[in-house]
Motif scaffolding. Structure first.
Motif, PDB file in Angstrom:
ATOM      1  N   LEU A   1       0.831  -1.207   0.000  1.00 50.14           N
ATOM      2  CA  LEU A   1       0.000   0.000   0.000  1.00 50.14           C
ATOM      3  C   LEU A   1       0.864   1.253   0.000  1.00 50.14           C
ATOM      4  CD1 LEU A   1      -2.661   1.613   0.365  1.00 50.14           C
ATOM      5  CD2 LEU A   1      -2.402   1.245   2.841  1.00 50.14           C
ATOM      6  N   PHE A   2       1.832   1.314   0.907  1.00 54.52           N
ATOM      7  CA  PHE A   2       2.656   2.517   1.038  1.00 54.52           C
ATOM      8  C   PHE A   2       3.532   2.725  -0.203  1.00 54.52           C
ATOM      9  CE2 PHE A   2       2.458   1.773   5.893  1.00 54.52           C
ATOM     10  CZ  PHE A   2       1.225   2.401   5.963  1.00 54.52           C
ATOM     11  N   ASP A   3       4.052   1.659  -0.754  1.00 55.39           N
ATOM     12  CA  ASP A   3       4.861   1.784  -1.970  1.00 55.39           C
ATOM     13  C   ASP A   3       4.016   2.290  -3.142  1.00 55.39           C
ATOM     14  OD1 ASP A   3       7.135   0.942  -0.697  1.00 55.39           O
ATOM     15  OD2 ASP A   3       7.085  -1.107  -1.471  1.00 55.39           O
ATOM     16  N   PHE A   4       2.796   1.805  -3.236  1.00 50.36           N
ATOM     17  CA  PHE A   4       1.900   2.257  -4.311  1.00 50.36           C
ATOM     18  C   PHE A   4       1.622   3.746  -4.162  1.00 50.36           C
ATOM     19  CE2 PHE A   4      -1.837   2.786  -6.863  1.00 50.36           C
ATOM     20  CZ  PHE A   4      -1.810   1.773  -7.810  1.00 50.36           C
ATOM     21  N   ALA A   5       1.319   4.172  -2.922  1.00 49.19           N
ATOM     22  CA  ALA A   5       1.048   5.588  -2.666  1.00 49.19           C
ATOM     23  C   ALA A   5       2.281   6.438  -2.959  1.00 49.19           C
ATOM     24  CB  ALA A   5       0.604   5.779  -1.218  1.00 49.19           C
ATOM     25  N   ASP A   6       3.449   5.929  -2.598  1.00 44.49           N
ATOM     26  CA  ASP A   6       4.687   6.670  -2.837  1.00 44.49           C
ATOM     27  C   ASP A   6       4.933   6.843  -4.337  1.00 44.49           C
ATOM     28  OD1 ASP A   6       6.918   7.977  -1.658  1.00 44.49           O
ATOM     29  OD2 ASP A   6       8.200   6.294  -2.202  1.00 44.49           O
ATOM     30  N   ASN A   7       4.605   5.838  -5.118  1.00 46.25           N
ATOM     31  CA  ASN A   7       4.758   5.942  -6.572  1.00 46.25           C
ATOM     32  C   ASN A   7       3.776   6.953  -7.165  1.00 46.25           C
ATOM     33  OD1 ASN A   7       6.845   4.062  -6.779  1.00 46.25           O
ATOM     34  ND2 ASN A   7       5.446   2.341  -6.940  1.00 46.25           N
ATOM     35  N   VAL A   8       2.564   7.004  -6.618  1.00 46.79           N
ATOM     36  CA  VAL A   8       1.585   7.999  -7.063  1.00 46.79           C
ATOM     37  C   VAL A   8       2.077   9.396  -6.717  1.00 46.79           C
ATOM     38  CG1 VAL A   8      -0.772   8.868  -6.770  1.00 46.79           C
ATOM     39  CG2 VAL A   8      -0.364   6.402  -6.905  1.00 46.79           C
ATOM     40  N   ARG A   9       2.618   9.549  -5.530  1.00 50.99           N
ATOM     41  CA  ARG A   9       3.190  10.843  -5.130  1.00 50.99           C
ATOM     42  C   ARG A   9       4.302  11.268  -6.077  1.00 50.99           C
ATOM     43  NH1 ARG A   9       8.227  11.522  -4.452  1.00 50.99           N
ATOM     44  NH2 ARG A   9       8.297   9.640  -3.168  1.00 50.99           N
ATOM     45  N   GLN A  10       5.179  10.336  -6.411  1.00 47.77           N
ATOM     46  CA  GLN A  10       6.281  10.643  -7.314  1.00 47.77           C
ATOM     47  C   GLN A  10       5.765  11.101  -8.674  1.00 47.77           C
ATOM     48  OE1 GLN A  10       9.697  10.681  -6.916  1.00 47.77           O
ATOM     49  NE2 GLN A  10       9.798  11.403  -9.033  1.00 47.77           N
ATOM     50  N   LYS A  11       4.742  10.434  -9.180  1.00 48.23           N
ATOM     51  CA  LYS A  11       4.204  10.745 -10.503  1.00 48.23           C
ATOM     52  C   LYS A  11       3.508  12.097 -10.544  1.00 48.23           C
ATOM     53  CE  LYS A  11       1.146   9.010 -14.151  1.00 48.23           C
ATOM     54  NZ  LYS A  11       0.292   7.882 -14.620  1.00 48.23           N
ATOM     55  N   PHE A  12       2.733  12.414  -9.514  1.00 53.49           N
ATOM     56  CA  PHE A  12       1.883  13.605  -9.563  1.00 53.49           C
ATOM     57  C   PHE A  12       2.420  14.791  -8.761  1.00 53.49           C
ATOM     58  CE2 PHE A  12      -0.972  10.185 -10.747  1.00 53.49           C
ATOM     59  CZ  PHE A  12      -1.684  10.744 -11.797  1.00 53.49           C
ATOM     60  N   ALA A  13       3.274  14.546  -7.770  1.00 50.10           N
ATOM     61  CA  ALA A  13       3.774  15.639  -6.929  1.00 50.10           C
ATOM     62  C   ALA A  13       5.288  15.774  -6.969  1.00 50.10           C
ATOM     63  CB  ALA A  13       3.308  15.445  -5.479  1.00 50.10           C
ATOM     64  N   GLY A  14       5.963  14.825  -7.580  1.00 48.19           N
ATOM     65  CA  GLY A  14       7.406  14.907  -7.698  1.00 48.19           C
ATOM     66  C   GLY A  14       8.143  14.452  -6.445  1.00 48.19           C
ATOM     67  N   ALA A  15       9.467  14.587  -6.483  1.00 45.68           N
ATOM     68  CA  ALA A  15      10.304  14.096  -5.388  1.00 45.68           C
ATOM     69  C   ALA A  15      10.551  15.147  -4.313  1.00 45.68           C
ATOM     70  CB  ALA A  15      11.641  13.602  -5.941  1.00 45.68           C
ATOM     71  N   GLY A  16      10.255  16.395  -4.610  1.00 41.98           N
ATOM     72  CA  GLY A  16      10.529  17.460  -3.655  1.00 41.98           C
ATOM     73  C   GLY A  16       9.581  17.466  -2.467  1.00 41.98           C
ATOM     74  N   VAL A  17      10.086  17.948  -1.337  1.00 42.44           N
ATOM     75  CA  VAL A  17       9.275  18.144  -0.131  1.00 42.44           C
ATOM     76  C   VAL A  17       9.213  19.641   0.132  1.00 42.44           C
ATOM     77  CG1 VAL A  17       9.048  17.705   2.347  1.00 42.44           C
ATOM     78  CG2 VAL A  17       9.959  15.921   0.841  1.00 42.44           C
ATOM     79  N   PHE A  18       8.016  20.194   0.158  1.00 41.88           N
ATOM     80  CA  PHE A  18       7.838  21.623   0.387  1.00 41.88           C
ATOM     81  C   PHE A  18       7.829  21.928   1.880  1.00 41.88           C
ATOM     82  CE2 PHE A  18       5.685  20.830  -3.705  1.00 41.88           C
ATOM     83  CZ  PHE A  18       6.446  21.670  -4.512  1.00 41.88           C
TER      84      PHE A  18
END
Length: 350
Positions: A39-56
């Motif tokens: 679950l967490f890996d899937f969510a992390d991949n979605v984050r990477q695709k739509f929000a990128g690798a940066g942390v604001f």
């Protein structure tokens, strides 16, 4: 749940314009470590695709702890007579914003209890002053107000507004928010979006009687409303509230809600909340960043006030200077294999 079935549910939720509530419940009820890792890996991949690798980074200033509300879970509730109240001055707030800007952070979050002790006109003046001095986005988190007041603040230069609903189910909302109106909360969120604010909402995980179905409905509410940012909080009991003897919320459930929210909403900014860090330390913040979060909010409130903004006890940032908060944020970001993005981090919504 067998992994092939789990992957099928995750794909179905990800691809659906409006996922089935039963699928969301199934994800929130996952238990074993292997399932949670998927679950967490899937969510992390979605984050990477739509929000990128940066942390604001969003620099937080808690400028007043006065509140007119009586929310059963919050230490700022008006019936907590043991709490010393404060309201920072214009110059004190500007000093904090200056520290935030000097660090290269492009967003300040001005947060208070829902009381308007500072004054709408004074707050508008402060917003204008900040905009004149600094190239920085302003997020307000000051609670419910009339539309005309929201408009005044928007015209003054406010960019974003955070108004958490805590639960999207009206009967459940009424249970924990006496003397408040669910209908008015919804009206405020609608006004904010219509006025052009980048609008944030969020819920509180771990309230007594909360079910996975209620949490799943919250996530569908976030999806329908298309919020620009969503804060997933974690209930931590405060002894000066009516829920002081209740059990704290479950960290794993909060992380699951965060992950599923990322998969469903895709482009919403999701912070690794202070409550998650309080409950599980830096490791929990790193886990949140690896489960879909893309925002951290270092606290720049002066030490003499910070300990008085006690929504819940034991807040992680209480004893830390803002310099230390920044250092810990960098460490968490590094541990998650990410980098700090020093841009404004405006809405990712199209």
């Amino acid at each position: 749940m067998k992994l092939d079935k789990l992957n099928a549910v995750l794909t179905r939720v990800y691809e659906s314009d409006m996922p089935d509530v039963n699928d969301l419940e199934a994800l929130l009820e996952l238990k074993n470590s292997e399932e949670l890792a998927v679950l967490f890996d899937f969510a992390d991949n979605v984050r990477q695709k739509f929000a990128g690798a940066g942390v604001f980074l969003r620099g937080l200033v808690e400028f007043s702890n006065f509140c007119r509300n009586s929310c059963l879970y919050c230490g700022l509730n008006k019936y907590n007579k043991g709490l010393e109240r404060y309201c920072m001055s214009h110059s004190e707030i500007l000093s904090c914003v200056g520290n935030i800007a000097d660090c290269g952070i492009k967003t300040v979050v001005l947060q208070s209890g829902e009381d308007n002790r500072f004054g709408i006109e004074a707050l508008a003046s402060l917003v204008k002053d900040i905009k004149c001095r600094y190239d920085i986005a302003i997020t307000l988190s000051v609670g419910e107000a009339d539309r005309k007041d929201y408009q005044l603040l928007k015209e003054a230069g406010a960019d974003r507004f955070l108004l958490k609903i805590e639960t999207s189910q009206e009967q459940f909302y009424d249970r924990f928010h006496p003397e408040m109106s669910f209908e008015n909360r919804i009206r405020c969120l609608s006004d904010l979006k219509k006025l052009g604010y980048q609008t944030g909402c969020g819920n509180l995980v771990g309230l007594k009687g909360q079910t996975t179905k209620i949490l799943a409905e919250d996530i569908l509410f976030f999806k329908r409303e298309n919020f620009d940012m969503i804060g997933i909080g974690l209930f931590i009991p405060h002894k000066q509230t009516k829920l002081g003897s209740d059990l704290a919320g479950d960290l794993e459930m909060a992380l699951k809600v965060l992950a599923v929210t990322r998969i469903v909403t895709k482009t919403s900014h999701l912070p690794a909340s202070t409550a998650i860090g309080t409950k599980g330390g830096e490791d929990a913040v790193v886990r949140a960043l690896k489960a879909g979060a893309n925002v951290i909010m270092p606290n720049f409130t002066p030490a003499k006030y910070k300990e008085l903004y006690e929504i819940y006890p034991g807040k992680k940032c209480i004893k830390e200077s803002w310099q230390k908060s920044l250092e810990l944020a960098q460490e968490c970001v590094n541990s998650a294999g990410r980098y700090i993005d020093y841009s404004r981090g405006d809405s990712l919504k199209k």
